[in-house]
Design a protein around this motif. Structure first.
Motif, PDB file in Angstrom:
ATOM      1  N   GLN A  66       0.836  -1.202   0.000  1.00  0.00           N
ATOM      2  CA  GLN A  66       0.000   0.000   0.000  1.00  0.00           C
ATOM      3  C   GLN A  66       0.874   1.257   0.000  1.00  0.00           C
ATOM      4  N   GLN A  67       2.016   1.175   0.700  1.00  0.00           N
ATOM      5  CA  GLN A  67       2.936   2.319   0.708  1.00  0.00           C
ATOM      6  C   GLN A  67       3.444   2.598  -0.704  1.00  0.00           C
ATOM      7  N   VAL A  68       3.738   1.528  -1.430  1.00  0.00           N
ATOM      8  CA  VAL A  68       4.218   1.689  -2.804  1.00  0.00           C
ATOM      9  C   VAL A  68       3.159   2.399  -3.637  1.00  0.00           C
ATOM     10  N   LEU A  69       1.938   1.913  -3.545  1.00  0.00           N
ATOM     11  CA  LEU A  69       0.859   2.501  -4.343  1.00  0.00           C
ATOM     12  C   LEU A  69       0.630   3.956  -3.958  1.00  0.00           C
ATOM     13  N   LEU A  70       0.611   4.227  -2.653  1.00  0.00           N
ATOM     14  CA  LEU A  70       0.399   5.604  -2.181  1.00  0.00           C
ATOM     15  C   LEU A  70       1.486   6.521  -2.735  1.00  0.00           C
ATOM     16  N   ASN A  71       2.708   6.032  -2.713  1.00  0.00           N
ATOM     17  CA  ASN A  71       3.815   6.832  -3.215  1.00  0.00           C
ATOM     18  C   ASN A  71       3.634   7.138  -4.706  1.00  0.00           C
ATOM     19  N   LEU A  72       3.197   6.137  -5.470  1.00  0.00           N
ATOM     20  CA  LEU A  72       2.997   6.355  -6.912  1.00  0.00           C
ATOM     21  C   LEU A  72       1.870   7.358  -7.150  1.00  0.00           C
ATOM     22  N   ILE A  73       0.821   7.260  -6.329  1.00  0.00           N
ATOM     23  CA  ILE A  73      -0.315   8.179  -6.485  1.00  0.00           C
ATOM     24  C   ILE A  73       0.109   9.617  -6.152  1.00  0.00           C
ATOM     25  N   LEU A  74       0.868   9.761  -5.070  1.00  0.00           N
ATOM     26  CA  LEU A  74       1.294  11.113  -4.678  1.00  0.00           C
ATOM     27  C   LEU A  74       2.252  11.706  -5.708  1.00  0.00           C
ATOM     28  N   ASN A  75       3.147  10.898  -6.235  1.00  0.00           N
ATOM     29  CA  ASN A  75       4.051  11.375  -7.297  1.00  0.00           C
ATOM     30  C   ASN A  75       3.256  11.838  -8.513  1.00  0.00           C
ATOM     31  N   ALA A  76       2.268  11.027  -8.912  1.00  0.00           N
ATOM     32  CA  ALA A  76       1.472  11.354 -10.094  1.00  0.00           C
ATOM     33  C   ALA A  76       0.696  12.649  -9.859  1.00  0.00           C
ATOM     34  N   THR A  77       0.148  12.782  -8.643  1.00  0.00           N
ATOM     35  CA  THR A  77      -0.620  13.977  -8.302  1.00  0.00           C
ATOM     36  C   THR A  77       0.276  15.209  -8.390  1.00  0.00           C
ATOM     37  N   GLU A  78       1.484  15.076  -7.862  1.00  0.00           N
ATOM     38  CA  GLU A  78       2.422  16.187  -7.886  1.00  0.00           C
ATOM     39  C   GLU A  78       2.800  16.535  -9.330  1.00  0.00           C
ATOM     40  N   ALA A  79       3.043  15.484 -10.122  1.00  0.00           N
ATOM     41  CA  ALA A  79       3.459  15.710 -11.511  1.00  0.00           C
ATOM     42  C   ALA A  79       2.370  16.455 -12.282  1.00  0.00           C
ATOM     43  N   MET A  80       1.098  16.143 -11.983  1.00  0.00           N
ATOM     44  CA  MET A  80       0.016  16.746 -12.755  1.00  0.00           C
ATOM     45  C   MET A  80      -0.323  18.160 -12.298  1.00  0.00           C
ATOM     46  N   GLY A  81       0.346  18.621 -11.256  1.00  0.00           N
ATOM     47  CA  GLY A  81       0.151  19.997 -10.805  1.00  0.00           C
ATOM     48  C   GLY A  81       0.479  20.991 -11.911  1.00  0.00           C
ATOM     49  N   SER A  82       1.291  20.555 -12.879  1.00  0.00           N
ATOM     50  CA  SER A  82       1.737  21.484 -13.925  1.00  0.00           C
ATOM     51  C   SER A  82       0.823  21.467 -15.154  1.00  0.00           C
ATOM     52  N   VAL A  83      -0.229  20.630 -15.153  1.00  0.00           N
ATOM     53  CA  VAL A  83      -1.127  20.633 -16.323  1.00  0.00           C
ATOM     54  C   VAL A  83      -2.484  21.215 -15.949  1.00  0.00           C
ATOM     55  N   GLU A  84      -3.272  21.572 -16.954  1.00  0.00           N
ATOM     56  CA  GLU A  84      -4.600  22.145 -16.730  1.00  0.00           C
ATOM     57  C   GLU A  84      -5.455  21.204 -15.902  1.00  0.00           C
ATOM     58  N   GLU A  85      -6.327  21.784 -15.078  1.00  0.00           N
ATOM     59  CA  GLU A  85      -7.071  20.963 -14.131  1.00  0.00           C
ATOM     60  C   GLU A  85      -7.929  19.887 -14.808  1.00  0.00           C
ATOM     61  N   GLU A  86      -8.505  20.180 -15.997  1.00  0.00           N
ATOM     62  CA  GLU A  86      -9.342  19.161 -16.664  1.00  0.00           C
ATOM     63  C   GLU A  86      -8.524  17.923 -17.021  1.00  0.00           C
TER      64      GLU A  86
END
Ligand code: ADP
Length: 238
Positions: free
Chosen positions: A124-144
């Motif tokens: 679960q830690q692995v998955l959480l880490n991947l989700i948080l990384n992805a969320t951070e990465a998408m901070g730079s794209v349009e919200e849609e």
């Protein structure tokens, strides 16, 4: 909740420990430079300063190696659990962060997956880490465009979990480097997350890798060995 947060804590305390030898190395290197500027330069003392830099670098490396060995050697627990349920638990934990960042999550979880075998919390830690990384990465794209797709499918020896995002993606030349300890492109990143994730998956006998997502973004996938069918039916209901 406590155990899920330990990867971040581990990374934080580790980076603190490693920053110390790095700071000393920097001081020693500066001393060496100053000694070289003397006229005539004091080469004996320069050599001494450089030897100190080597010693500091070795210390920093030892800390990392010790930590990685620790993660590798500690045998992961082997419990049977339902992977899709474990994933849904992580999504509940991650929800506040993903919602705050305008990320919508889609799941495509396969029916009838064999039970997974391993340390549920670590995975679960692995998955959480991947989700948080992805969320951070998408901070730079349009919200849609901030979408995260999490899927599972049955794979030869177990299950395949995929986390795809539609962020800026990873430079193709760095697809494997992102798993190196201390590789980070973030100003306050530790670069430890993916390295620890890979150690955890390897210790489970699985694989974790990154690819480009189509049409854009990053796709992280890992395999989780499954409990054998016979074991599954012997213990069923018990
Ligand atoms: P950190 O998050 O502290 O930088 P990680 O090991 O988790 O450490 O990630 C290393 C690097 O990999 C990140 O700094 C980033 O450059 C890259 N990375 C990880 N996940 C993604 C992603 N989903 N999209 C783009 N780049 C990513």
């Amino acid at each position: 909740m406590n155990r899920v947060s330990t990867m971040g804590e581990l990374a934080a305390s580790l980076s603190h420990e490693i920053l110390h030898p790095i700071a000393t190395a920097r001081n020693n290197a500066r001393t060496g430079m100053r000694l070289l500027e003397l006229n005539p330069p004091n080469l004996g003392e320069v050599r001494e300063a450089i030897a100190c830099v080597v010693r500091d670098a070795d210390r920093a490396r030892d800390i990392v190696v010790r930590m990685r060995d620790h993660v590798r050697k500690a045998p992961p627990r082997k419990e049977r659990f339902d992977l899709n349920t474990a994933i849904n638990e992580v999504l509940v934990l991650a929800q506040s962060v993903t919602q705050r960042n305008g990320v919508s999550i889609q799941t495509r979880l396969a029916d009838g997956l064999l039970p997974a075998l391993g340390d549920r919390i670590q995975l679960q830690q692995v998955l959480l880490n991947l989700i948080l990384n992805a969320t951070e990465a998408m901070g730079s794209v349009e919200e849609e465009g901030r979408q995260l797709v999490i899927s599972t499918e049955q794979h030869q020896a177990g299950a395949l979990v995929a986390v795809r995002d539609f962020g800026p993606g990873i430079d193709p030349a760095h697809l494997d480097r992102v798993f190196d300890a201390f590789y980070t492109t973030k100003s306050s990143g530790t670069g430890m997350g993916l390295s620890i994730c890979r150690s955890i998956i390897n210790a489970h006998g699985g694989k974790l890798w990154a690819e480009a997502n189509e049409p854009r973004g990053a796709l992280f996938q890992f395999t989780v060995p499954g409990a054998k069918r016979e074991i599954a039916s012997t213990n069923a209901g018990g």
